[in-house]
Design an enzyme around this catalytic site. Structure first.
Site, PDB file in Angstrom:
ATOM      1  N   LYS A   9       0.864  -1.287  -0.099  1.00 32.65           N
ATOM      2  CA  LYS A   9      -0.014   0.071   0.097  1.00 32.65           C
ATOM      3  C   LYS A   9       1.069   1.148   0.085  1.00 32.65           C
ATOM      4  O   LYS A   9       2.018   1.107   0.569  1.00 32.65           O
ATOM      5  CB  LYS A   9      -1.118  -0.027   1.139  1.00 32.65           C
ATOM      6  CG  LYS A   9      -0.449   0.465   2.710  1.00 32.65           C
ATOM      7  CD  LYS A   9      -0.122   1.836   2.982  1.00 32.65           C
ATOM      8  CE  LYS A   9       0.920   1.744   4.133  1.00 32.65           C
ATOM      9  NZ  LYS A   9       1.394   2.877   4.477  1.00 32.65           N
ATOM     10  N   PRO A  93       9.695  -4.397  -0.597  1.00 31.43           N
ATOM     11  CA  PRO A  93      10.703  -4.206   0.356  1.00 31.43           C
ATOM     12  C   PRO A  93       9.993  -4.120   1.929  1.00 31.43           C
ATOM     13  O   PRO A  93       9.024  -3.843   2.088  1.00 31.43           O
ATOM     14  CB  PRO A  93      10.911  -2.708  -0.173  1.00 31.43           C
ATOM     15  CG  PRO A  93      10.216  -2.389  -1.518  1.00 31.43           C
ATOM     16  CD  PRO A  93       9.158  -3.527  -1.638  1.00 31.43           C
ATOM     17  N   VAL A  94      11.001  -4.531   2.676  1.00 29.67           N
ATOM     18  CA  VAL A  94      10.797  -4.637   4.139  1.00 29.67           C
ATOM     19  C   VAL A  94      11.187  -3.194   4.644  1.00 29.67           C
ATOM     20  O   VAL A  94      12.025  -2.581   4.640  1.00 29.67           O
ATOM     21  CB  VAL A  94      11.804  -6.116   4.636  1.00 29.67           C
ATOM     22  CG1 VAL A  94      11.538  -5.875   6.084  1.00 29.67           C
ATOM     23  CG2 VAL A  94      11.318  -7.134   3.774  1.00 29.67           C
ATOM     24  N   ALA A  95      10.374  -3.022   6.174  1.00 27.74           N
ATOM     25  CA  ALA A  95      10.575  -1.687   6.593  1.00 27.74           C
ATOM     26  C   ALA A  95      10.653  -0.634   5.577  1.00 27.74           C
ATOM     27  O   ALA A  95      11.424   0.310   5.669  1.00 27.74           O
ATOM     28  CB  ALA A  95      11.811  -2.058   7.458  1.00 27.74           C
ATOM     29  N   ALA A  96       9.621  -0.658   4.838  1.00 28.10           N
ATOM     30  CA  ALA A  96       9.609   0.576   3.620  1.00 28.10           C
ATOM     31  C   ALA A  96       8.568   1.515   3.762  1.00 28.10           C
ATOM     32  O   ALA A  96       8.758   2.487   2.911  1.00 28.10           O
ATOM     33  CB  ALA A  96       9.739  -0.308   2.535  1.00 28.10           C
ATOM     34  N   ALA A  99       3.870  -1.359   4.157  1.00 27.53           N
ATOM     35  CA  ALA A  99       2.836  -2.347   4.989  1.00 27.53           C
ATOM     36  C   ALA A  99       3.109  -3.645   4.422  1.00 27.53           C
ATOM     37  O   ALA A  99       2.042  -4.257   4.792  1.00 27.53           O
ATOM     38  CB  ALA A  99       1.227  -1.862   4.841  1.00 27.53           C
ATOM     39  N   GLY A 100       4.299  -4.012   4.106  1.00 34.86           N
ATOM     40  CA  GLY A 100       4.477  -5.389   3.780  1.00 34.86           C
ATOM     41  C   GLY A 100       4.052  -6.586   4.736  1.00 34.86           C
ATOM     42  O   GLY A 100       3.199  -7.367   4.486  1.00 34.86           O
ATOM     43  N   SER A 102       1.924  -6.204   7.434  1.00 37.28           N
ATOM     44  CA  SER A 102       0.596  -5.973   7.759  1.00 37.28           C
ATOM     45  C   SER A 102      -0.108  -6.805   6.625  1.00 37.28           C
ATOM     46  O   SER A 102      -1.265  -7.393   6.689  1.00 37.28           O
ATOM     47  CB  SER A 102       0.142  -4.356   7.746  1.00 37.28           C
ATOM     48  OG  SER A 102       0.777  -3.938   8.703  1.00 37.28           O
ATOM     49  N   SER A 103       0.363  -6.412   5.221  1.00 31.56           N
ATOM     50  CA  SER A 103      -0.561  -7.199   4.082  1.00 31.56           C
ATOM     51  C   SER A 103      -0.248  -8.592   4.071  1.00 31.56           C
ATOM     52  O   SER A 103      -1.089  -9.246   3.575  1.00 31.56           O
ATOM     53  CB  SER A 103       0.021  -6.549   3.071  1.00 31.56           C
ATOM     54  OG  SER A 103      -0.771  -7.081   1.881  1.00 31.56           O
ATOM     55  N   ASP A 135      -2.823  -1.337  10.389  1.00 30.69           N
ATOM     56  CA  ASP A 135      -2.915  -1.497   8.985  1.00 30.69           C
ATOM     57  C   ASP A 135      -3.331  -2.797   7.967  1.00 30.69           C
ATOM     58  O   ASP A 135      -3.902  -2.872   7.293  1.00 30.69           O
ATOM     59  CB  ASP A 135      -1.397  -1.154   8.335  1.00 30.69           C
ATOM     60  CG  ASP A 135      -0.774   0.068   8.243  1.00 30.69           C
ATOM     61  OD1 ASP A 135      -1.606   0.999   8.675  1.00 30.69           O
ATOM     62  OD2 ASP A 135       0.264   0.374   8.241  1.00 30.69           O
TER      63      ASP A 135
END
Ligand code: ATP
Length: 282
Positions: A9, A93-96, A99-100, A102-103, A135
């Site tokens: 997102k 991408p992580v910690a970006a 919302a990786g 959460s998704s 999220d």
């Protein structure tokens, strides 16, 4: 075996209204999913355990992983004895600020609802998801929506024309808690105008959408990591109609009105960053 996609997102707006007595910030955000997604594969197993695997080596595979937490919550809530193996093919991408995690958690709730035949509606899954993270409810539905409260109260918006987006993630990790911790709500000089964004989205005109982009966390993250602001300037220089940082960063995104302009921005930015993605509203 069952596969679910977990979409990234972006925030078209992110406003912080005040800090609540419970310590959370009251937010108002226009959220949009894009067609950049992790792929989660679910394989039921006889053993009662939750076993995760992931293409990215440094992501924890125990109960620190939001996928694990989501699977555990489903097992407890519905008294499921069966086990599950979940493979995460990570592309977000992580910690970006996308919302990786959460998704992924939302995709896990949708996937297990299917695999274990739980018959839950999306609204019921969103309610469950709010226990994992603010999220997650938005990520259950995807699309375009306003998120309020801690981010968990969702008002759906009509589908928007598939606008072109270029995402760039500089090689730094930003802690969301750290950014919110440094935000002084009284010092926010410009709040995004949520209603104006909703009206702009209804026109489907990228220029109008771009005119109302806004994120009150930008200045906080920019002051900690000036390279994020520089990246945003690059996007505008290479022809973005508008650009903004997503969430607490560090990912910044550009909106483009035509595919060839988006491709030009994408190609130009690949000279500056390894993590550049060309995608569309989804
Ligand atoms: P947000 O936009 O909600 O702040 P984010 O994009 O900044 O999310 P994530 O990619 O969700 O951040 O990851 C943040 C941290 O959460 C990582 O440091 C990671 O170790 C942990 N994490 C837990 N579960 C996951 C997951 N399934 N995928 C990615 N990170 C995860």
């Amino acid at each position: 075996m069952w596969t679910e996609k977990a979409q990234a997102k972006i925030n078209l707006t992110l406003d912080v209204l005040h800090k609540r007595p419970d310590g959370y910030h009251e937010v108002e955000m226009v959220m949009q999913t894009v067609d950049l997604s992790d792929h989660l594969t679910f394989t039921p197993s006889e053993q009662g355990e939750i076993v995760l695997s992931c293409t990215v080596p440094y992501i924890p595979l125990d109960n620190r992983n939001l996928v694990y937490q989501a699977a555990q919550l489903v097992k407890e809530t519905f008294g499921i004895k069966e086990g599950i193996r979940i493979h995460i093919d990570k592309r977000i991408p992580v910690a970006a600020g996308l919302a990786g995690g959460s998704s992924d958690a939302a995709a896990t709730l949708r996937g297990l609802n299917r695999v274990w035949g739980l018959g839950q509606s999306l609204d019921q899954l969103a309610e469950l998801g709010a226990k994992i993270g603010s999220d997650v409810p938005f990520c259950i539905y995807g699309g375009t929506a306003i998120a309020r409260g801690r981010g968990e109260m969702i008002s759906h918006l009509p589908k928007v024309a598939p606008t072109w987006v270029v995402l760039v993630k500089p090689p730094i990790a930003v802690s969301t808690g750290d950014v919110y911790g440094r935000l002084n709500v009284a010092e926010i000089d410009k709040h995004p105008h949520t209603e104006a964004m909703v009206e702009a989205l209804a026109t489907g005109d990228v220029r109008q959408i771009a005119a109302h982009l806004g994120n009150v966390l930008e200045n906080v993250t920019f002051s900690m990591y000036p390279e994020v602001e520089r990246l945003k300037s690059q996007l505008l220089k290479f022809g973005a109609v508008g650009a903004l940082m997503s969430g607490s960063g560090p990912t910044v995104f550009a909106l483009a009105d035509k595919e060839h302009r988006a491709t030009r921005i994408y190609n130009a930015l690949r000279g500056f960053s390894r993590e550049v993605y060309l995608c569309r509203f989804y």
